[in-house]
Design a protein around this motif. Structure first.
Motif, PDB file in Angstrom:
ATOM      1  N   VAL A  35     -37.198   7.958   5.348  1.00 11.78           N
ATOM      2  CA  VAL A  35     -38.227   7.517   4.534  1.00 11.78           C
ATOM      3  C   VAL A  35     -39.341   6.772   5.184  1.00 11.78           C
ATOM      4  N   MET A  36     -38.985   5.499   5.675  1.00 10.70           N
ATOM      5  CA  MET A  36     -39.711   4.389   6.424  1.00 10.70           C
ATOM      6  C   MET A  36     -40.471   5.255   7.553  1.00 10.70           C
ATOM      7  N   LEU A  78     -44.861   2.559  -0.521  1.00 12.78           N
ATOM      8  CA  LEU A  78     -43.851   1.722  -0.350  1.00 12.78           C
ATOM      9  C   LEU A  78     -42.716   1.785  -1.241  1.00 12.78           C
ATOM     10  N   ALA A  79     -43.030   2.073  -2.604  1.00 15.72           N
ATOM     11  CA  ALA A  79     -42.075   1.874  -3.749  1.00 15.72           C
ATOM     12  C   ALA A  79     -40.975   3.078  -3.340  1.00 15.72           C
ATOM     13  N   THR A  80     -41.467   4.092  -2.561  1.00 18.08           N
ATOM     14  CA  THR A  80     -40.351   5.065  -2.182  1.00 18.08           C
ATOM     15  C   THR A  80     -39.281   4.584  -1.515  1.00 18.08           C
ATOM     16  N   VAL A  81     -39.581   3.688  -0.359  1.00 18.63           N
ATOM     17  CA  VAL A  81     -38.699   2.733   0.568  1.00 18.63           C
ATOM     18  C   VAL A  81     -37.559   2.277  -0.296  1.00 18.63           C
ATOM     19  N   GLY A 132     -44.197  11.366  10.429  1.00 17.93           N
ATOM     20  CA  GLY A 132     -45.254  10.405   9.977  1.00 17.93           C
ATOM     21  C   GLY A 132     -46.553  10.543  10.414  1.00 17.93           C
ATOM     22  N   ILE A 133     -46.699  11.012  11.775  1.00 18.17           N
ATOM     23  CA  ILE A 133     -48.020  11.295  12.164  1.00 18.17           C
ATOM     24  C   ILE A 133     -48.539  12.440  11.816  1.00 18.17           C
TER      25      ILE A 133
END
Length: 285
Positions: A95-96, A238-241, A154-155
């Motif tokens: 995820v990160m 970032l809540a997902t992380v 991510g890209i």
């Protein structure tokens, strides 16, 4: 400022649904190929999306259909990389890596959307790249390939984020999401058939939930970026992380190593600091 706050809240809701989708895909990832999961996630989404388009009296045609399709292609590339990565490395780290997308989105936005990169932004990008290096350092659980594919995801997602920001200035959110789902369904149809595995009743339900949660995540994300700048809305992702890190520990006993954890914190800090950037020039497509 009020618009930025509302956009950030919508992206936060998107993060919740994205977490639900990621946890389900992690569970299904060793049984079904990324192609099959991506095809079903996109194809099933087209049904409610088409009905909503008709309800809103929106046509499927757009003079910017090439850009819409390109956004869908980049989004699909990020999606496939992410789905594959979920099955091969710990959930929180996958995820990160996917959520490094806001950093790449800022780079793409500066390159193609005329958004200014400040000194603070440059330092944030440098911090994020250092964090990504720590996450990618091949000393963690799982094959190194999983981390590299995750970074590629991510890209790809970052490029798609930047295109969403550009498109929301001239296109309704529903049409953007419809093209994303249509592009994904078309491009994954043949690979999905080649790797098809027939699900049982319970797994069919889970695959439907993947599609539903993915659709809701995409809709709220698009609405969020429609109302806020890339820099302002991105930290809410970032809540997902946090959610998936807890899920990875509870369901799969996954704990990031010290270097990975430090890298995750660096990337998270970079994305939060990007929120201090102010909206700048608008794009003209």
């Amino acid at each position: 400022m009020a618009s930025n706050r509302k956009g950030a809240l919508l992206v936060l809701i998107s993060a919740f649904w994205f977490s639900c989708m990621s946890i389900l895909i992690k569970h299904l990832g060793h049984t079904y190929s990324a192609y099959q999961v991506a095809f079903l996630r996109n194809a099933l989404s087209l049904i409610p999306l088409t009905l909503l388009m008709r309800h809103k009296n929106l046509t499927l045609y757009s003079p910017r259909w090439k850009l819409l399709s390109m956004r869908g292609t980049w989004g699909l590339a990020g999606m496939l990389c992410y789905y594959w990565t979920l099955a091969h490395i710990p959930l929180a780290e996958a995820v990160m890596l996917n959520y490094s997308a806001p950093v790449f989105a800022v780079i793409f936005a500066a390159s193609f959307l005329d958004e200014k990169i400040t000194t603070v932004t440059l330092w944030c990008i440098a911090l994020a790249l250092c964090g990504l290096w720590l996450i990618l350092e091949p000393a963690f659980t799982g094959p190194a390939t999983g981390y590299l594919v995750g970074l590629a995801g991510g890209i790809g997602a970052g490029a798609a984020f930047a295109m969403v920001k550009a498109l929301t200035r001239q296109e309704p959110s529903l049409r953007i999401v419809w093209y994303f789902a249509a592009s994904g369904a078309i491009l994954t149809l043949m690979p999905a058939i080649a790797h098809w595995r027939q699900p049982d009743g319970f797994e069919t339900l889970l695959l439907i939930l993947v599609s539903l949660s993915g659709l809701l995540a995409q809709m709220f994300l698009t609405w969020g970026f429609e109302r806020a700048s890339v820099s302002s809305a991105s930290p809410s992702t970032l809540a997902t992380v946090i959610i998936t890190a807890i899920a990875g520990w509870v369901f799969w006993n996954e704990l990031p190593g010290p270097k990975a954890l430090l890298g995750m914190c660096a990337v998270a800090a970079a994305i939060v600091l990007l929120a201090f950037d102010r909206p700048t020039k608008k794009a003209h497509l």
